[in-house]
Design an enzyme around this catalytic site. Structure first.
Site, mmCIF file in Angstrom:
data_model
loop_
_atom_site.group_PDB
_atom_site.id
_atom_site.type_symbol
_atom_site.label_atom_id
_atom_site.label_comp_id
_atom_site.label_asym_id
_atom_site.label_seq_id
_atom_site.Cartn_x
_atom_site.Cartn_y
_atom_site.Cartn_z
ATOM 1 N N CYS A 1 -12.643 3.879 -11.175
ATOM 2 C CA CYS A 1 -11.260 4.163 -10.777
ATOM 3 C C CYS A 1 -10.335 4.105 -11.995
ATOM 4 C CB CYS A 1 -10.806 3.157 -9.721
ATOM 5 S SG CYS A 1 -9.107 3.408 -9.143
ATOM 6 N N ASP B 1 -0.441 10.674 8.355
ATOM 7 C CA ASP B 1 0.276 9.521 7.791
ATOM 8 C C ASP B 1 -0.262 8.242 8.405
ATOM 9 O OD1 ASP B 1 2.423 8.082 9.810
ATOM 10 O OD2 ASP B 1 1.899 10.115 10.435
ATOM 11 N N HIS C 1 -3.988 0.097 -6.035
ATOM 12 C CA HIS C 1 -5.345 0.654 -6.008
ATOM 13 C C HIS C 1 -5.588 1.462 -4.728
ATOM 14 C CE1 HIS C 1 -9.663 1.161 -6.096
ATOM 15 N NE2 HIS C 1 -9.657 0.740 -4.837
ATOM 16 N N ASP D 1 10.130 10.722 10.805
ATOM 17 C CA ASP D 1 9.775 10.579 12.211
ATOM 18 C C ASP D 1 11.066 10.534 13.025
ATOM 19 O OD1 ASP D 1 8.611 10.022 14.611
ATOM 20 O OD2 ASP D 1 7.984 7.994 14.100
ATOM 21 N N CYS E 1 -6.914 3.850 -11.712
ATOM 22 C CA CYS E 1 -5.588 3.312 -11.368
ATOM 23 C C CYS E 1 -5.205 2.170 -12.309
ATOM 24 C CB CYS E 1 -5.554 2.842 -9.910
ATOM 25 S SG CYS E 1 -6.317 1.227 -9.604
ATOM 26 N N CYS F 1 -7.236 -1.137 -11.715
ATOM 27 C CA CYS F 1 -8.630 -1.148 -12.170
ATOM 28 C C CYS F 1 -8.744 -1.047 -13.688
ATOM 29 C CB CYS F 1 -9.410 -0.021 -11.494
ATOM 30 S SG CYS F 1 -9.725 -0.341 -9.737
#
Length: 374
Positions: free
Chosen positions: A304, A266, A335, A92, A306, A309
């Protein structure tokens, strides 16, 4: 032209499945960019980001200019080396700080006086300085320096923001082309006024930018106003270049942005809500701190994959939040970032197989209610 190549692979209505080729890798679009303001995405390592298929992150030129400073970044050979991240980065320009850091600020035709939130020192940021900062950082995508007007300041100030943004876009582009081969995006301003958005679109797209962004939205205006502006301007943006919405994070907003032709977005959304105990799932958000999870042995989402999880229960994560242990925030951040990356993947698949609008309705239905207790 800068070092970016973009192709559209498939469309469903205005929704686009695309691909960006950048110096540090390929980015499949549409995609979500986690925010790493200070050369880090809060509470997670670059390794965790990679494990969860993050393709590109955003970092902030103005904050890195203040700390650690350009001398440090130069010593490390650029931002990628400094933070040990070898995938794409978008920076940015500092234009958002013109919006957010009002204290001690003075906007002139040539640039902006901004007060450092760290020590109160004053800095005069010009389009040229912004480009030099971002060239030093070595990001894959540079943003032109712009003026993001507050919608509450009214039409005349929004009109001024369009005028200055166009002027600064030209200076940003010309200066970056002199000093670097980085890709650069121009930013369309105009606040909540269609006529100003139309003017800004026409003026900014006359320049040979590598991509274009919709700025000045998701800054406090009602959601329906945000969507009205994006629906109006998104499909009119150049079809052969990437389209970036600055500041979109919630899944129900993202499907609407993509429906209007947006490719990348974003937000601090997944990392911020995770720090406050909100888990993001295919069934909407819920608060892990609820007492109902005290004895819950199941993961946040049984489907999930991840790290969180696969290894931890709701009851354990709730305990960590209850005792204010930072590990709870870390596990929930992992997560929520994983979910946002999977969300982008499923959205791309839905465009590829022609089911995007069904996917959109499913997501909007899941997120139409406030965060639940489960």
């Amino acid at each position: 032209m800068g070092s970016l190549r973009f192709e559209v692979l498939k469309t469903v209505g205005n929704a686009r499945r695309g691909r960006m080729y950048l110096p540090h890798g390929i980015v499949e679009t549409p995609t979500f960019m986690p925010v790493g303001t200070n050369a880090n995405v809060k509470l997670v390592t670059p390794h965790i980001l990679k494990e969860n298929n993050v393709q590109i992150i955003l970092s902030n030129a103005f904050h890195l200019y203040l700390k650690p400073g350009l001398d440090v970044i130069r010593e490390f050979g650029g931002l990628h080396n400094f933070m040990n991240w070898d995938r794409p980065i978008l920076t940015d320009s500092g234009g958002f700080q013109v919006f957010s850091l009002k204290k001690g600020q003075k906007i002139t035709d040539d640039g902006v006086w901004i007060m450092s939130p760290i020590d109160g020192s004053k800095h005069y940021i010009t389009p040229e300085l912004s480009m030099e900062i971002q060239a030093t950082l070595g990001s894959d995508i540079v943003m032109a320096f712009d003026y993001c007007a507050d919608p509450k300041d009214g039409y005349d100030e929004a009109k001024r923001s369009v005028k200055l943004t166009t002027k600064w876009a030209k200076r940003s582009l010309e200066h970056l082309r002199r000093i670097s081969h980085q890709a650069i995006f121009g930013i369309i301003q105009g606040a909540i006024y269609e006529d100003l958005r139309e003017i800004s679109l026409k003026e900014i797209t006359e320049f040979d930018f590598d991509g274009f962004a919709i700025g000045g939205l998701s800054v406090g205006e009602p959601r329906e106003v945000t969507l009205k502006m994006v629906e109006f301007i998104g499909p009119k943006m150049p079809p052969d270049k990437p389209r970036y919405f600055m500041g979109g994070g919630s899944p129900d907003l993202l499907v609407d942005l993509v429906a209007s032709g947006v490719d990348i977005f974003d937000s601090v959304f997944p990392t911020r809500v995770a720090r406050h105990g909100l888990a993001v799932t295919w069934n909407g958000k819920f608060n892990i701190r609820s007492a109902r999870y005290k004895y819950d042995k199941t993961p946040i989402d049984e489907n999930c994959t991840c790290y969180t999880c696969r290894n931890f229960s709701k009851g354990y994560i709730r305990h960590l939040f209850d005792r204010e242990e930072v590990l709870g925030q870390i596990l929930l951040t992992i997560h929520d970032i994983h979910f946002m990356m999977e969300f982008g993947e499923k959205m791309r698949e839905s465009i590829e197989n022609g089911t995007f609008y069904e996917f959109r309705e499913k997501v909007k239905k899941a997120y139409e209610k406030p965060a639940s207790e489960g």
